[in-house]
Design an enzyme around this catalytic site. Structure first.
Site, short mmCIF file in Angstrom:
data_model
loop_
_atom_site.label_atom_id
_atom_site.label_comp_id
_atom_site.label_asym_id
_atom_site.label_seq_id
_atom_site.Cartn_x
_atom_site.Cartn_y
_atom_site.Cartn_z
N GLU A 200 2.88 1.23 -2.70
CA GLU A 200 3.34 2.27 -1.75
C GLU A 200 4.82 2.60 -1.82
O GLU A 200 5.36 3.19 -0.88
CB GLU A 200 2.94 1.89 -0.31
CG GLU A 200 1.43 1.83 -0.13
CD GLU A 200 0.94 1.51 1.29
OE1 GLU A 200 1.78 1.19 2.14
OE2 GLU A 200 -0.28 1.58 1.53
N GLU B 38 -7.21 1.83 -0.77
CA GLU B 38 -6.94 1.20 0.53
C GLU B 38 -7.45 2.10 1.63
O GLU B 38 -7.20 3.31 1.61
CB GLU B 38 -5.43 1.02 0.78
CG GLU B 38 -4.82 -0.24 0.27
CD GLU B 38 -3.43 -0.51 0.90
OE1 GLU B 38 -3.18 -0.08 2.04
OE2 GLU B 38 -2.62 -1.16 0.22
#
Ligand SMILES: *[C@@H]1O[C@H](CO)[C@@H](O)[C@H](O)[C@H]1NC(C)=O
Ligand SMILES: *[C@@H]1O[C@H](CO)[C@@H](O)[C@H](O)[C@H]1NC(C)=O
Ligand SMILES: *[C@@H]1O[C@H](CO)[C@@H](O)[C@H](O)[C@H]1NC(C)=O
Ligand SMILES: *[C@@H]1O[C@H](CO)[C@@H](O)[C@H](O)[C@H]1NC(C)=O
Ligand SMILES: *[C@@H]1O[C@H](CO)[C@@H](O)[C@H](O)[C@H]1NC(C)=O
Ligand SMILES: *[C@@H]1O[C@H](CO)[C@@H](O)[C@H](O)[C@H]1NC(C)=O
Ligand SMILES: *[C@@H]1O[C@H](CO)[C@@H](O)[C@H](O)[C@H]1NC(C)=O
Ligand SMILES: *[C@@H]1O[C@H](CO)[C@@H](O)[C@H](O)[C@H]1NC(C)=O
Ligand SMILES: *[C@@H]1O[C@H](CO)[C@@H](O)[C@H](O)[C@H]1NC(C)=O
Length: 888
Positions: free
Chosen positions: A478, A574
């Site tokens: 991320e 995710e």
């Protein structure tokens, strides 16, 4: 000679079978009993027995200086440990015989993290990265008789702060609600040990992986690397061997041989004579190639798609420096191809469709496109030294396997897991998406940092790449999206941060990975747009672009049981929702009655979300009826949070699986498999190993063949058939049974013809529901009747939120237990007199597992197995079993 007799021979020659060098490897581990380790703080007010491998928190706990670190608020109460300076001192004896060797190397597989090392009071080196192996030549410092090896550990928190003062990079700190520490990004340590949204801060120090002294004369094999490639009817295997000598041995002369056992009890052997000088750091690399007929190799497949065939690879180095020495390494390797396919989607979907926009993103294994079902792995313990526990790793990986998972993502805020972890993944067929260990942060790029990163990436790629389970590498978790999304107020210096990002993940890490491991794709970040991010200069305008690469998707505000809220994606790496751990698990953290409330200090302390429990509560209230005044509010809140989480992930996962037509969506890895403490989190398995309802549901929603309904926006029910097998399903029937909430006999049934190709999903029919005027009185059950398909679970659809369901009755439930013939197994027979929702069985006081749980009961009688290691009679177990279910 076959592989087995080589092993036998070796076990005779070598004292310790796992040794790299025969004869002379001296383990410094406490379990060896030959080293006395002491742990002391700076002013020596604390002096206790130390452990290697080990760490300060577990040693202080063992010696009673601190309590169980995971109880109550002990994460905060023990924080002083992380601010002190600790020394581990080991005393051991060395013999004259040992010192007759030309070389003695201290080999440290893992030091956490910043340590100064002295041997007999002479400085021999320092460490600053817990993920690398350190090797020191120490022969000149060793003496016959007693020796003292001392590690002085600097506070990781203070070290990170000092570096941040010099090389600051965002963010400033984690949110206050984490009770964490700042600047984890400045230290090459498990990033989660400074706290995460699902975990406490335990900034550990210690010698967390094995330590040894190796005595030898010529050279040892430190590492090996394999490269396999299918070429028509042969498999090409390149084995690269990394040899290491001592400072005073500059040449390696000897014979290197590689043995590979193949099918039919045959062994391939290739040998090579070496006579080469070493590089400056005393290392030598040597390659050996083999061509192996594909006839004698069985391909390795992910879980659910075939065998996990592994082959023994043995490498020997024989040298004749002084005495004859044999150094060897053993690995189990697999033969499979893996490819990440990113091609123009317009070629498949046409350029006038939304689906045709962008690039595909899917894995082909042995030439077949495979939908990746799985989850995300966080460290199995917040203390890295305990994270190597084999039983815990086995339990978690077996649980993943049993829920039909074929891929886990080892997340970037954790660790490069142990060799044992990856070996079990090889054996269980669990592919690994391996992040490099950078997460949710910007990272410094000063030269010292880049040097240690270079070692770290080289070491870990070499260590792990021979595992067939490793599928793909990703640079970070991320960080692309954090920069693009201005998570840490970096916009004013966007260009600076962008160029640092490129310097680290593209200029430094990428060439190392691609150089050592040309057989695998390196993705720069997760999520990213894959090749498109690369074309767009690595920081895409929208790294979450659903038409490219992988996505992470969280939405706690919308109705999570409704499939229509989820955007399509190429690959969901995710997604998730929080729930609370069970009372049984909570009891391992606290027994104080006042803690057992949603708004207790304890509950607040364990919940790191700035929104507290409000998202969970809102999700529950959308679908279920939970009265704030209920006397069992807290117990029900826990139970309902697990129902809510399981149903949400079920809806989202099935939505992704339904979307696999033409390889549109090809992965669903939900967040997160496991937990590091007893706290609300996104996990499917609680700390300690108890399955939440989610993990039981995963067994069904990941089933290889599944009838999967979707309630569309218009109120109709689209019925999909999902087939993860290599053969089509033909001439099948989907049975739809319509139930009234108040009776176990369907009030109507329908049958639809069904068929679907191999490795595919297809919409089969639509059931018109929108105009039904009694929607709150009914629900739908789906099943499949197909020749050769025996394991398609029931699936269900609830037309209205359950809180509006009319006619649910209070059930009578009868439970009878019988011992089964099989050891440790019991058969539990359950009888009911009406429909029961989310029937949840528990046998709190004994360690055991139900084969299935969280039942939607539509049959008057059914059985479930219970397995336990405890000695208990059927009658005793029957008395212990308790249950809950949903009723309003
Ligand atoms: C020694 O250090 C400990 C832990 O940091 C501290 O609590 C203690 O007060 C110190 N003792 C002395 C005598 O300075
Ligand atoms: C080393 O050997 C001496 C003499 O035999 C003995 O007294 C001592 O306890 C030994 N030290 C260790 C750490 O085993
Ligand atoms: C393996 O086969 C290739 C041809 O496919 C050949 O070029 C190479 O020399 C062979 N290598 C060995 C070690 O036999
Ligand atoms: C290496 O192999 C060669 C040829 O087989 C043999 O002559 C030599 O003695 C071997 N050397 C060692 C160190 O085993
Ligand atoms: C779309 O496909 C058509 C037919 O293959 C082609 O002529 C056209 O150039 C394509 N358009 C784009 C924007 O790629
Ligand atoms: C709570 O009580 C149970 C049962 O007596 C015990 O096993 C557990 O260790 C206790 N937990 C704590 C945190 O003390
Ligand atoms: C909870 O924490 C607050 C603030 O720290 C404190 O005032 C209060 O006494 C605590 N309550 C209990 C029950 O411990
Ligand atoms: C809960 O109890 C309070 C106080 O006893 C009462 O005012 C409130 O109406 C009750 N709420 C519900 C939903 O029954
Ligand atoms: C469901 O059962 C209840 C109670 O028997 C009945 O009143 C209701 O009409 C039934 N609804 C449907 C759709 O059959």
């Amino acid at each position: 000679m076959n592989m087995y007799s080589y092993k036998l021979l070796l076990s005779i020659i070598c004292v310790n079978f796992n040794n790299i060098v025969c004869l002379s490897k001296f383990s410094l581990d406490s379990s060896n009993g030959k080293v006395i380790w002491t742990l002391e703080n700076k002013n020596r007010s604390i002096s206790v027995q130390g452990s290697v491998p080990g760490g300060v928190y577990s040693d202080l706990q063992k010696s009673g200086v601190i309590d169980d670190v995971l109880q109550g608020s002990n994460d905060v109460l023990t924080r002083w440990v992380a601010y002190d300076t600790w020394t581990y001192t080991g005393k051991f004896n060395v013999s004259g015989e040992n010192l007759e060797h030309a070389v003695a190397q201290l080999v440290l597989e893992g030091v956490d993290t910043v340590a100064y090392i002295e041997l007999n009071s002479i400085p021999i080196g320092s460490t600053d990265n817990m993920f690398v192996r350190y090797v020191y030549d120490v022969r000149q410092y060793l003496q016959i008789g007693e020796n003292e090896l001392k590690f002085t550990f600097e506070s990781p928190v203070k070290f990170a702060k000092a570096r941040s003062d010099k090389y600051f990079t965002a963010p400033d700190c984690v949110p206050a609600v984490y009770n964490g520490e700042c600047h984890a990004n400045q230290i090459r340590k498990m990033q989660a040990s400074f706290s995460w949204d699902w975990g406490p801060a335990f900034p550990s120090v210690g010698i967390w992986r094995p330590a040894t002294i190796e005595f030898f004369n010529a050279a040892v094999i430190r590492s090996l690397m394999t490269y396999t490639e299918k070429r028509d009817t042969t498999w090409f295997l390149k084995t690269k061997v990394y040899l290491q000598t001592g400072e005073n041995v500059r040449r390696v002369k000897g014979n290197l041989s590689v043995y590979l056992s193949v099918d039919g009890h045959q062994t391939f052997k290739v040998a090579k004579q070496l006579d080469v000088s070493t590089k400056d750091d005393g290392t030598v690399e040597a390659d050996i190639d083999m061509n192996i007929s594909a006839n004698v190799i069985t391909e390795w497949w992910p879980n659910g798609y075939g065998e996990q065939k592994l082959y023994n690879l043995l490498i020997f180095l024989r040298t004749e420096e002084k005495d004859r020495e044999i150094s060897y390494k053993h690995a189990k390797i697999g033969f499979r191809t893996i490819e990440l396919v990113e091609e123009d989607a317009a070629l498949i979907f046409g350029n006038d469709t939304r689906a045709g926009h962008g690039l595909t993103f899917y894995f082909k294994v042995n030439g077949y496109p495979i939908f990746m079902k799985g989850s995300n792995w966080i460290p199995s313990n917040i203390l890295p030294e305990i994270g190597e526990n084999r039983k815990t790793i086995d339990n978690l990986l077996t649980a993943a396997h049993d829920a039909h998972m074929g891929m886990l993502r080892v997340w970037g805020g954790g660790i490069y897991e142990s060799d044992y972890f990856y070996r079990r993944c090889d054996e269980l067929g669990i592919l690994i998406w391996q992040d490099f260990l950078f997460a949710c942060s910007m990272y410094p790029v000063d030269s010292k940092f880049l040097t240690t990163i270079t070692n770290e990436i080289e070491h870990n790629v070499i260590r792990l790449q021979h595992h067939p389970s490793i599928a793909v590498w990703a640079g970070n978790n991320e960080n692309e999206v954090a920069l693009r999304g201005n998570w840490y107020n970096t916009n004013s210096e966007f260009e600076k941060y962008k160029s640092e990002y490129i310097k680290l993940y593209v200029d430094t890490i990428k060439p190392i990975v691609e150089g050592i491991d040309p057989g695998r794709r390196y993705l720069v970040s997760s999520p990213s747009n894959g090749r498109k991010s690369e074309e767009d200069g690595y920081i895409a305008q929208n790294p979450y672009d659903p038409n490219y690469g992988d996505t992470h998707y969280y939405n706690y505000l919308a109705d999570s049981w409704d499939s229509n809220i989820y955007p399509k994606t190429r690959f969901a790496s995710e997604y998730g929702f929080q729930s609370l751990p069970s009372i049984a698990t909570m009891r391992t953290a606290t027994n104080k009655t006042e803690d057992y409330h949603v708004d207790s200090n304890y509950s607040k302390h364990r919940q790191h979300s700035p929104a507290g429990y409000s998202f969970i509560e809102a999700q529950i209230n959308r679908r279920l009826n939970l009265d704030k005044n209920d006397t069992k509010y807290f117990e029900k809140f826990i139970f309902y949070s697990q129902i809510s989480q399981a149903m949400a992930i079920k809806a989202e996962t099935e939505f992704y699986r339904q979307s696999q037509t033409n390889w549109y969506t090809m992965g669903a890895l939900y967040w997160q498999l496991n937990d590091v403490w007893q706290a609300p989190s996104w996990s499917g398995i609680e700390f300690g190993g108890k399955w939440k309802m989610l993990h039981y549901f995963a067994k069904s929603f990941f089933a290889p063949v599944l009838v999967s309904p979707r309630l569309t926006k218009t109120g109709d029910v689209d019925i999909y058939l999902i087939n993860d097998r290599f053969v089509p399903i033909i001439e099948a029937k989907i049975i739809l049974d319509i139930f009234n909430w108040s009776t176990l006999t369907p009030i109507a049934s329908k049958s639809y013809p069904a068929d679907v190709g191999p490795l595919n999903a297809r919409k089969q029919a639509s059931y018109t529901l929108w105009n039904a005027d009694n929607k709150e009185e009914i629900f739908l059950r789906f099943s499949l009747k197909a020749e050769g398909v025996d394991c398609s679970p029931y699936n269900y659809l609830f037309p209205v939120p359950l809180k509006s369901a009319k006619g649910l009755k209070n059930p009578n439930i009868n439970i009878a237990v019988q011992k089964m013939d099989e050891h440790n197994k019991f058969e539990i027979k359950i009888n009911v007199d009406t429909v029961v929702l989310f029937l949840w069985l528990e046998a709190e006081s004994i360690d055991g597992k139900f084969e299935n749980n969280g039942f939607i009961v539509t049959e008057a009688s059914f059985n479930v197995e219970f397995t336990t290691q405890s000695t208990i009679s059927a009658k005793q177990l029957e008395k212990l079993i308790t249950y809950q279910y949903y009723l309003h």
